[in-house]
Scaffold this motif. Structure first.
Motif, PDB file in Angstrom:
ATOM      1  N   VAL A   1      46.276   8.611  73.388  1.00 39.38           N
ATOM      2  CA  VAL A   1      45.764   7.264  72.848  1.00 39.38           C
ATOM      3  C   VAL A   1      44.257   7.615  72.615  1.00 39.38           C
ATOM      4  O   VAL A   1      43.820   6.355  72.308  1.00 39.38           O
ATOM      5  N   ALA A   2      43.836   8.420  72.956  1.00 41.95           N
ATOM      6  CA  ALA A   2      42.348   8.679  72.929  1.00 41.95           C
ATOM      7  C   ALA A   2      41.921   8.608  71.368  1.00 41.95           C
ATOM      8  O   ALA A   2      42.529   9.064  70.624  1.00 41.95           O
ATOM      9  N   PRO A   3      40.587   7.943  71.165  1.00 42.33           N
ATOM     10  CA  PRO A   3      40.354   7.923  69.865  1.00 42.33           C
ATOM     11  C   PRO A   3      40.182   9.325  69.245  1.00 42.33           C
ATOM     12  O   PRO A   3      39.782  10.140  69.903  1.00 42.33           O
ATOM     13  N   PRO A   4      40.435   9.505  68.015  1.00 46.40           N
ATOM     14  CA  PRO A   4      40.182  10.839  67.254  1.00 46.40           C
ATOM     15  C   PRO A   4      38.689  11.225  67.161  1.00 46.40           C
ATOM     16  O   PRO A   4      37.782  10.464  67.206  1.00 46.40           O
ATOM     17  N   PRO A   5      38.308  12.433  67.374  1.00 50.49           N
ATOM     18  CA  PRO A   5      36.973  12.758  67.422  1.00 50.49           C
ATOM     19  C   PRO A   5      36.472  12.763  66.105  1.00 50.49           C
ATOM     20  O   PRO A   5      36.925  12.375  65.025  1.00 50.49           O
ATOM     21  N   LYS A   6      35.068  12.462  66.405  1.00 47.50           N
ATOM     22  CA  LYS A   6      34.350  12.397  64.966  1.00 47.50           C
ATOM     23  C   LYS A   6      34.224  13.470  64.199  1.00 47.50           C
ATOM     24  O   LYS A   6      34.240  14.511  64.637  1.00 47.50           O
TER      25      LYS A   6
END
Length: 141
Positions: A102-107
């Protein structure tokens, strides 16, 4: 255990949504290895869980697609001799998997170019190295 699994600040999975199965474990156990059901399989219905917010659930389902069977995520633990220790290990593994899913995608990476100074330093070092090797050669005279 306690009231549920705290995955993140926004996600707490209640114990009612978790299913534990116990079976005989291979590996260490001494005399009790053939009698104690110390292996733990912890299952969580990710696709049907109301405790995971919809956008995070969609992201997790996409990222864990290879591990899911009919939307259910299953984690097994059998490295400890004690059932309780394996239960804790399975819960820790499930938490780690869900946190990562569920972690946000990396920049996105922004492409960069080496600076003019970096290019000059690289070329100067190459010239020094080639001169060093040229100095080591034995002349054919």
């Amino acid at each position: 255990m306690d009231d549920g699994l705290r995955v993140t600040d926004r996600i707490v999975v209640p114990d009612a949504e978790l299913r534990e199965r116990f079976s005989r474990s291979s590996g260490p156990g001494g005399q009790g290895v053939n009698t104690a059901d110390s292996r733990v399989e912890l299952s969580f219905d990710l696709a049907g869980s109301p405790s995971v917010p919809e956008p995070l659930r969609a992201r997790a389902l996409e990222r864990l697609a290879g591990r899911l069977v009919d939307g259910v995520l299953t984690v097994a633990a059998s490295e400890h001799r004690a059932q309780l220790a394996n239960r804790e290990a399975a819960r820790d593994r499930l938490i780690a998997l869900l946190r990562e899913a569920v972690a946000p995608p990396p920049k996105p990476r922004r492409p960069t170019r080496p600076s003019r100074g970096a290019k000059e330093r690289r070329l100067a070092e190459k010239k020094r190295q080639s001169q060093r090797k040229r100095d080591r050669r034995v002349d054919g005279d």
